[in-house]
Enzyme design. Structure first.
Site, short mmCIF file in Angstrom:
data_model
loop_
_atom_site.label_atom_id
_atom_site.label_comp_id
_atom_site.label_asym_id
_atom_site.label_seq_id
_atom_site.Cartn_x
_atom_site.Cartn_y
_atom_site.Cartn_z
N GLU A 148 122.49 32.72 -26.17
CA GLU A 148 122.67 33.90 -25.33
C GLU A 148 121.93 35.10 -25.92
O GLU A 148 122.03 35.39 -27.11
CB GLU A 148 124.16 34.24 -25.25
CG GLU A 148 124.48 35.52 -24.49
CD GLU A 148 125.94 35.93 -24.60
OE1 GLU A 148 126.41 36.66 -23.72
OE2 GLU A 148 126.61 35.53 -25.58
N HIS A 207 127.32 34.43 -17.82
CA HIS A 207 128.50 35.29 -17.91
C HIS A 207 128.35 36.32 -16.80
O HIS A 207 127.43 37.13 -16.82
CB HIS A 207 128.60 35.99 -19.26
CG HIS A 207 129.07 35.10 -20.36
ND1 HIS A 207 128.97 35.45 -21.69
CD2 HIS A 207 129.66 33.88 -20.34
CE1 HIS A 207 129.48 34.48 -22.44
NE2 HIS A 207 129.89 33.52 -21.63
N GLU A 247 133.52 37.01 -18.20
CA GLU A 247 133.70 37.30 -19.62
C GLU A 247 134.42 38.64 -19.85
O GLU A 247 133.83 39.62 -20.32
CB GLU A 247 132.36 37.29 -20.36
CG GLU A 247 132.55 37.20 -21.87
CD GLU A 247 131.28 37.54 -22.64
OE1 GLU A 247 131.22 37.16 -23.81
OE2 GLU A 247 130.38 38.18 -22.08
#
Length: 277
Positions: A148, A207, A247
């Site tokens: 990420e 996310h 998230e």
């Protein structure tokens, strides 16, 4: 598109609340935060993995992703001595092992701040060595390593889609893939949808959350400034059907159950609006 619950905001509640709420509120899966008191990898290895398995079986909600805490203290493979990097790598290898034990499909890693004095050459050499080794271990376990990009508030070099492109140019491993948290591109005035064009088949997870310019705050969908309805229309248009975790992190720890319910209600409403377009 499967919608997941992130459990970091529940760290002051019993882990069972995550599974109870995920089932009741209609989440498709859990992305399990790997920090104490709930699912710290060494604790799982010492026996706590049995409790995670029990909760999965009892509530019928799978743990698809495992996100060990490793962006600050005591683990950050981008900063410190070689011994400290080695310690972080060993911890993440154990996290991959524990992910396999709970039936998860991926472990998420995010290259954090490498320190004020590090050059790009030093940072890239360190990251490449680390992800190459973790990717080899991921291939052995059969659990993907999802990388990420972070916001500039969290990392001083790995923050954009192009950084993922460069990582995949250096490391050719089908078990090393990428993702998009929508907040980093939004706060940097970067295109969210460009992640899909640039990463192609490597674009494996999202996310989805709301945000505001000038901060890395993760806000309940529909309550910030990101045009999520329009983004969901685009995801529908390109046929994205993989995983998307809502998230919510520590900003909602006072009442995580309230906000987990509101978050999925909001995103389901936005998805329904996108379906009608």
């Amino acid at each position: 598109m499967k919608i997941g619950m992130f459990t970091s905001g529940y760290q002051r509640n019993p882990l069972e609340h995550c599974f109870q709420d995920a089932k009741e509120y209609g989440y498709d899966y859990i992305e399990l935060w790997g920090g104490r008191p709930h699912a710290y990898a060494p604790d799982l290895k010492a026996g706590d993995i049995m409790e995670v398995r029990r909760l999965i079986d009892r509530y019928g909600v799978p743990v698809i992703g495992y996100t060990p805490e490793h962006n600050a203290y005591p683990f950050n493979y981008m900063i410190g001595s070689e011994a400290q990097r080695r310690d972080a790598v060993d911890y993440l290898k154990l996290s991959l092992d524990m992910a396999k034990e709970m039936g998860a499909e991926f472990v998420l890693t995010s290259p954090a701040n490498g320190g004020c004095l590090a050059t790009y050459d030093e940072l890239w050499a360190r990251l490449e060595e680390t992800v190459r080794e973790l990717g080899d271990h991921a291939a052995k376990t059969g659990v993907k390593l999802v990388v990420e990009a972070l916001t500039p508030y969290e990392s001083n070099f790995f923050t954009r889609a192009n950084d993922l492109v460069e990582l995949f140019r250096r490391i050719d491993n089908p078990y090393v893939v990428g993702m998009c948290d929508v907040v980093p591109p939004f706060v940097q005035h970067e295109s969210i949808m460009a992640y899909f064009d640039k990463l192609g088949d490597k674009m494996d997870h999202m996310h989805i959350i709301d945000g505001e310019n000038g901060t890395d705050s993760h806000i309940i969908p529909g309550e910030g400034s990101i045009p999520l309805k329009e983004m969901l229309c685009e995801l529908k248009r390109i046929g994205y059907h993989k995983t998307a975790t809502l998230e919510l992190v520590t900003g909602y720890m006072n009442e995580p159950r309230f906000y987990a319910r509101r978050a999925i209600d909001n995103i389901r409403d936005l998805m329904a609006q996108a379906e009608r377009k």
